[in-house]
Design an enzyme around this catalytic site. Sequence first.
Site, mmCIF file in Angstrom:
data_model
loop_
_atom_site.group_PDB
_atom_site.id
_atom_site.type_symbol
_atom_site.label_atom_id
_atom_site.label_comp_id
_atom_site.label_asym_id
_atom_site.label_seq_id
_atom_site.Cartn_x
_atom_site.Cartn_y
_atom_site.Cartn_z
ATOM 1 N N THR A 101 1.640 -4.685 4.234
ATOM 2 C CA THR A 101 1.479 -5.102 5.631
ATOM 3 C C THR A 101 0.912 -6.527 5.785
ATOM 4 O O THR A 101 1.160 -7.175 6.800
ATOM 5 C CB THR A 101 0.540 -4.133 6.397
ATOM 6 O OG1 THR A 101 -0.700 -4.043 5.696
ATOM 7 C CG2 THR A 101 1.151 -2.763 6.548
ATOM 8 N N THR A 122 0.823 -1.221 0.000
ATOM 9 C CA THR A 122 0.000 0.000 0.000
ATOM 10 C C THR A 122 0.853 1.265 0.000
ATOM 11 O O THR A 122 0.443 2.300 -0.523
ATOM 12 C CB THR A 122 -0.958 -0.040 1.214
ATOM 13 O OG1 THR A 122 -1.835 -1.152 1.034
ATOM 14 C CG2 THR A 122 -1.788 1.219 1.344
HETATM 15 N N1 ASP Z 1 -2.941 -5.369 0.929
HETATM 16 C C1 ASP Z 1 -1.784 -4.540 1.166
HETATM 17 C C2 ASP Z 1 -0.514 -5.370 0.997
HETATM 18 O O1 ASP Z 1 -0.216 -6.133 1.887
HETATM 19 C C3 ASP Z 1 -1.871 -3.970 2.513
HETATM 20 C C4 ASP Z 1 -0.770 -3.021 2.891
HETATM 21 O O2 ASP Z 1 0.247 -2.906 2.265
HETATM 22 O O3 ASP Z 1 -0.965 -2.351 3.928
HETATM 23 O O4 ASP Z 1 0.157 -5.244 0.012
#
Ligand code: ASP
Length: 359
Positions: free
Chosen positions: A113, A38
């Site tokens: 994340t 993200t």
């Molecule tokens: N869905 C995203 C990922 O893990 C969530 C994030 O980066 O916060 O790439």
Amino acid sequence: MVSWLDSGSEKRDIGINLRKGESGMDKKRIIIISTGGTIAMVKKGRTVVPFDKGNALVTDIPELHEIADVELYEFSNIPSPQMTPRLMLELAKKIDEFLEKDDYDGAVITHGTDTLEETAYFLDLILRTEKPVVLTASMRNISELSTDGPRNVLSSVLVASSDSSYGMGVVVCLNDEIHAAREVTKTYTSNVATFDSPGYGPLGVVDENNVIYFRKSLTREKIITDKIEERVAVVKAFTGDDGAILRAVHNMGYKGIVLEGFGRGNVPPEAAQAVEEIVKSGVPVVITSRCFKGRVYPIYGYAGGGADLRRKGAILSEHPLSQKARIKLMLVLGITSDIEEIRKYFEIHIGGMMSEIEH
Ligand code: ASP
């Protein structure tokens, strides 16, 4: 192009207290390796998607260059559900390649994340370097108000530049908290305060540009290998589980299975029966728990209890999180497929107790 700086860098205050040229710190050389997530995504219509120039923005933070000499290496630009064990291994090789040179003092890895804790633990186990390696991310994308990306990168570069981080193992830094790779997990689907280390707490914090450690993780391990076994599955036990899913997974040819049990590491009797058959065929079954705090322990002797599972050949993982046990099993299987040898990597403190139970 979308930029962190859209609102003008002079006007922007992300709350740090760096005085130009007066930081009093020696500048360290930090390699930032971006993998996506993200932190490199923008809003498009109603959804959030990867942005091809998103990784470049990771170093587009003026304050960053006051605290360290940073260089960006784009490894990938993928959402972290698309991360694979093979990519983790490639990433580990790349980090060691950078950090074995005297030119770099530490590394910051940007990542999604969702699976960050898996990559972080993988790296913690396998990396040869003891130089600081910090994983970071953002919960809010580039287009969002108060995105947490720049601040998280800045704090992570501070952590990677701190002498206190040397030998701490791979750490995760978001929301100004520093967590050990082995202990940390994503706890909240949407909140910026998502990373926590249940049962342990953070190793330290970043506060007003100071990197402050409260403690060191004493349970770190190293599993140095060039080879991993990718075919390791996680199966979750459920009430009334008859073992059919376990048997199906085994029949698909998986080389290792992590079975997430209940409480201290217990499963229904029929599932335990399937475990016995699978272990007899030479495939290791590692028991974890749906509880995310405490140890799995062979205390229950009833059919399907932890002691019964161990009598049937299962290995008990002292670390309860299944996703972490899977990472560890993939690495251990890169070294040995002998079940008793594998057991030694997981049952660190329960060996003595077990011989009392068995005899
Ligand atoms: N869905 C995203 C990922 O893990 C969530 C994030 O980066 O916060 O790439």
